[in-house]
Design an enzyme around this catalytic site. Sequence first.
Site, PDB file in Angstrom:
ATOM      1  CG  ASP A 178      38.953 -22.024 -35.284  1.00 56.70           C
ATOM      2  OD1 ASP A 178      38.128 -23.040 -35.349  1.00 56.70           O
ATOM      3  OD2 ASP A 178      38.776 -20.952 -36.055  1.00 56.70           O
ATOM      4  CE1 TYR A 225      38.119 -16.267 -39.897  1.00 57.72           C
ATOM      5  CE2 TYR A 225      39.847 -17.788 -38.835  1.00 57.72           C
ATOM      6  CZ  TYR A 225      38.689 -17.226 -38.820  1.00 57.72           C
ATOM      7  OH  TYR A 225      37.676 -17.408 -37.793  1.00 57.72           O
ATOM      8  CE  LYS A 285      35.957 -20.962 -38.116  1.00 52.95           C
ATOM      9  NZ  LYS A 285      37.422 -20.339 -38.047  1.00 52.95           N
ATOM     10  CG  HIS A 297      33.356 -18.653 -41.970  1.00 53.16           C
ATOM     11  ND1 HIS A 297      34.565 -18.382 -42.015  1.00 53.16           N
ATOM     12  CD2 HIS A 297      33.324 -18.222 -40.505  1.00 53.16           C
ATOM     13  CE1 HIS A 297      35.298 -17.666 -41.352  1.00 53.16           C
ATOM     14  NE2 HIS A 297      34.199 -17.482 -40.225  1.00 53.16           N
TER      15      HIS A 297
END
Length: 276
Positions: free
Chosen positions: A53, A58, A83, A113
């Site tokens: 994930d 990120y 996401k 997200h």
Amino acid sequence: MPDGSETPDLRMRMLADGAAMPTLALGVWQVPDGPECEHAVRWALELGYRHIDTAQAYGNEASVGRALRDSGVPREEVFLTTKFYPGHSDAATEAEGSLRRLGVDQLDLYIVHWPQEGPTWAWPGMEEAHRRGHARSIGVSNFSVEELEQVSAVATIPPVVDQVQFSPFEYRRALLEECAERAIALEAYSPLGTGRHLSDPIVTDIAGRLGRTPAQVLIRWCLQRGTIVIPKSTHRERIAENGAVYDFALPDSDMTALDGLDRTGGTDHAREQKWW
Ligand code: A2P
């Protein structure tokens, strides 16, 4: 396996759109792009994880993709989630960027997200990503019951997951129940409270009695509450420990004791504090 149910060993969950999802994922939130992320993902795959994930926000999709290729595990055996970063305007276009960075042809799951600027505007782009074949399944994250209702009202393809902060301490019972009603799978992020819940005396007591670790108790609680669970670690031995959760069960009395740690009042909200 009917939609919305798990296999008896709790390892796989059937989503409402027919996709099968492993119930344990390695999460890579706050893991910098580069060797640390690549090692974590490669170790997880070596140790038998089949679900990773990540997220555009990120900044580590390239490392996830590299580790996936280097692992030698066939692409089709790994469930890959990323996401949509809702600071951008078009989820369909951004999916193409994720595919490029990850080096794959299709995302197994693509999630909004968080509901920045409202819960509905991004959804047509998510559906377009699905139509183009860029995302097998589509879902949301950090959506409350009210936001799930709003997005479902405008959706042609309803979301199949809601990924939220969830643990015994954040036991969002009303949100979990509504997800079950709508055949939306709840995914639990920060199941260890980003580490804070590991030293709670009730958790450590149960762990000691069962000969397990506090992390395993917290992760197993999520599985037995019917969620998919996404613990994060960059340490090989912890990744192994967090994955060893299918060979024991928490008795009802321990589940009830853990339920009692909830600090949200069984809320239908996804967050107490919002960052958007
Ligand atoms: P690290 O990545 O250094 O191993 P959450 O999944 O709730 O976000 O929690 C992640 C945090 O908990 C990270 O700081 C991670 O540290 C730590 N952690 C993950 N697994 C374990 C474990 N099995 N034992 C102790 N700490 C852990």
